[in-house]
Design a protein around this motif. Sequence first.
Motif, PDB file in Angstrom:
ATOM      1  N   PHE A 114      -8.100  96.937  25.758  1.00 48.21           N
ATOM      2  CA  PHE A 114      -7.163  96.736  24.661  1.00 48.21           C
ATOM      3  C   PHE A 114      -6.083  95.724  25.039  1.00 48.21           C
ATOM      4  N   GLU A 115      -5.530  95.862  26.231  1.00 55.17           N
ATOM      5  CA  GLU A 115      -4.484  94.930  26.665  1.00 55.17           C
ATOM      6  C   GLU A 115      -5.059  93.557  26.992  1.00 55.17           C
ATOM      7  N   ASP A 116      -6.235  93.521  27.633  1.00 52.69           N
ATOM      8  CA  ASP A 116      -6.830  92.240  28.027  1.00 52.69           C
ATOM      9  C   ASP A 116      -7.194  91.379  26.828  1.00 52.69           C
ATOM     10  N   TYR A 117      -7.420  92.025  25.685  1.00 55.80           N
ATOM     11  CA  TYR A 117      -7.768  91.275  24.471  1.00 55.80           C
ATOM     12  C   TYR A 117      -6.716  90.220  24.158  1.00 55.80           C
ATOM     13  N   TYR A 118      -5.442  90.546  24.445  1.00 57.92           N
ATOM     14  CA  TYR A 118      -4.348  89.646  24.083  1.00 57.92           C
ATOM     15  C   TYR A 118      -4.073  88.576  25.141  1.00 57.92           C
ATOM     16  N   SER A 119      -4.691  88.670  26.291  1.00 58.95           N
ATOM     17  CA  SER A 119      -4.418  87.689  27.348  1.00 58.95           C
ATOM     18  C   SER A 119      -5.684  87.086  27.940  1.00 58.95           C
ATOM     19  N   GLU A 120      -6.812  87.325  27.283  1.00 60.84           N
ATOM     20  CA  GLU A 120      -8.085  86.834  27.807  1.00 60.84           C
ATOM     21  C   GLU A 120      -8.177  85.316  27.738  1.00 60.84           C
ATOM     22  N   TYR A 121      -7.570  84.715  26.720  1.00 60.65           N
ATOM     23  CA  TYR A 121      -7.638  83.267  26.531  1.00 60.65           C
ATOM     24  C   TYR A 121      -6.248  82.657  26.683  1.00 60.65           C
ATOM     25  N   ALA A 122      -6.211  81.341  26.812  1.00 59.97           N
ATOM     26  CA  ALA A 122      -4.937  80.630  26.847  1.00 59.97           C
ATOM     27  C   ALA A 122      -4.186  80.897  25.544  1.00 59.97           C
ATOM     28  N   ALA A 123      -2.859  80.948  25.627  1.00 59.59           N
ATOM     29  CA  ALA A 123      -2.051  81.365  24.485  1.00 59.59           C
ATOM     30  C   ALA A 123      -2.315  80.513  23.250  1.00 59.59           C
ATOM     31  N   GLN A 124      -2.338  79.180  23.430  1.00 62.10           N
ATOM     32  CA  GLN A 124      -2.530  78.318  22.261  1.00 62.10           C
ATOM     33  C   GLN A 124      -3.929  78.477  21.666  1.00 62.10           C
ATOM     34  N   GLU A 125      -4.934  78.667  22.512  1.00 61.62           N
ATOM     35  CA  GLU A 125      -6.296  78.864  22.021  1.00 61.62           C
ATOM     36  C   GLU A 125      -6.414  80.205  21.297  1.00 61.62           C
ATOM     37  N   PHE A 126      -5.788  81.237  21.853  1.00 65.89           N
ATOM     38  CA  PHE A 126      -5.854  82.561  21.242  1.00 65.89           C
ATOM     39  C   PHE A 126      -5.109  82.570  19.909  1.00 65.89           C
ATOM     40  N   ALA A 127      -3.952  81.894  19.856  1.00 62.10           N
ATOM     41  CA  ALA A 127      -3.184  81.835  18.615  1.00 62.10           C
ATOM     42  C   ALA A 127      -3.997  81.173  17.509  1.00 62.10           C
ATOM     43  N   ALA A 128      -4.697  80.087  17.842  1.00 61.59           N
ATOM     44  CA  ALA A 128      -5.521  79.396  16.848  1.00 61.59           C
ATOM     45  C   ALA A 128      -6.669  80.290  16.390  1.00 61.59           C
ATOM     46  N   GLN A 129      -7.279  80.995  17.331  1.00 62.06           N
ATOM     47  CA  GLN A 129      -8.401  81.886  17.004  1.00 62.06           C
ATOM     48  C   GLN A 129      -7.943  83.011  16.072  1.00 62.06           C
ATOM     49  N   VAL A 130      -6.801  83.597  16.381  1.00 64.35           N
ATOM     50  CA  VAL A 130      -6.261  84.687  15.566  1.00 64.35           C
ATOM     51  C   VAL A 130      -5.913  84.177  14.173  1.00 64.35           C
ATOM     52  N   TRP A 131      -5.297  82.999  14.119  1.00 61.93           N
ATOM     53  CA  TRP A 131      -4.911  82.431  12.822  1.00 61.93           C
ATOM     54  C   TRP A 131      -6.132  82.225  11.935  1.00 61.93           C
ATOM     55  N   ILE A 132      -7.178  81.660  12.505  1.00 66.10           N
ATOM     56  CA  ILE A 132      -8.392  81.396  11.728  1.00 66.10           C
ATOM     57  C   ILE A 132      -9.017  82.704  11.254  1.00 66.10           C
ATOM     58  N   ASN A 133      -9.074  83.693  12.151  1.00 66.41           N
ATOM     59  CA  ASN A 133      -9.687  84.970  11.787  1.00 66.41           C
ATOM     60  C   ASN A 133      -8.911  85.668  10.672  1.00 66.41           C
ATOM     61  N   ASN A 134      -7.592  85.722  10.806  1.00 65.30           N
ATOM     62  CA  ASN A 134      -6.783  86.399   9.789  1.00 65.30           C
ATOM     63  C   ASN A 134      -6.778  85.634   8.472  1.00 65.30           C
ATOM     64  N   ALA A 135      -6.789  84.305   8.562  1.00 62.53           N
ATOM     65  CA  ALA A 135      -6.872  83.508   7.340  1.00 62.53           C
ATOM     66  C   ALA A 135      -8.192  83.771   6.622  1.00 62.53           C
ATOM     67  N   TRP A 136      -9.259  83.965   7.388  1.00 63.69           N
ATOM     68  CA  TRP A 136     -10.564  84.251   6.803  1.00 63.69           C
ATOM     69  C   TRP A 136     -10.560  85.609   6.097  1.00 63.69           C
TER      70      TRP A 136
END
Length: 331
Positions: A144-166
Amino acid sequence: MDLDSYVAAHAGEWRRLDELARRRRLSGAESDELVERYQRVATHLSVVRTSAPDPSLVAHLSSLLARARTRSAGARVTTWRSVAGFFTERFPGALYRLRWWWLSTLAANVVVTGVMILWLLANPAVEQTLLSPEQVDALVAEDFEDYYSEYAAQEFAAQVWINNAWVSALCLSLGILGLPVVYLLFQNLANLAVIGSIMHRNDEGPHFWGLLLPHGLLELTAIFVAAGVGLRLFWSWVAPGDRTRAASLAREGRTVGTVALGLAAVLLVSGLIEGFVTPSPLPTWARVGIGVVAEVAFLAYVFVLGRAAYARGHDGDLDASLLEDRVATAS
């Protein structure tokens, strides 16, 4: 009203507007004249519709006004002023007008999620049918915790944005059908409830909320807004009120477009928080505090700026000058 006399009195002005609308080039004075005559002919059309709604004349004047409007607008370009107007008037006005739809959706989902978590905690056998003991241990210990730090911050932010926008786009686009929105919400809330119950059962409740709340407050609010607006689109054709079903659906459909564009910006903010704040080494109170500030800022945006914009007539629909002229028909 004597329609023939009215036409005779204003036919010259209509011909002049038609002439200006068809010219390839206009001087400054002619451009001013075009706008002035457009406004007068629009008044004429309103008078005809009200007093003597002859279908052929209404259609002629509507077509003339459409050409004049296109000619006066020319090659309209998006300016910073129009972008600012969207975020200070049209988008917050739409959120305020539809507030009871998305606030009700938010409240219902919070209650349902809480009930689901309590039910799962009271029925541990259900958890065992969903995850193996090894999967539960991995989720609690690190997943659960690793989910938020598995990727680089900027890459993870973009991934989250795209997923939530979808997800938000699905809620908005499928809203016309109603039930698919309810299904999408249930899927998301069921996952959240299962993870929450597992974390609480293993005495990791504070850790769970400490990771979820910084970004989750604004993120989930945005998704509930999308769901509520989508459900309003569904209701627009089920119960159109004093409009025709087509007109009601068209109005809410245009508002859906407004909300979709605005939520993209809101979800960008929540994505940045999830990418840079949630996994940061800041103390839990500071991370949650940032999430609370973001949520309060959004609510203030709706209920202060949005309320004022709505009072000025901005409700999320397109400006009247951009809409097609409606043609009256004989009953």
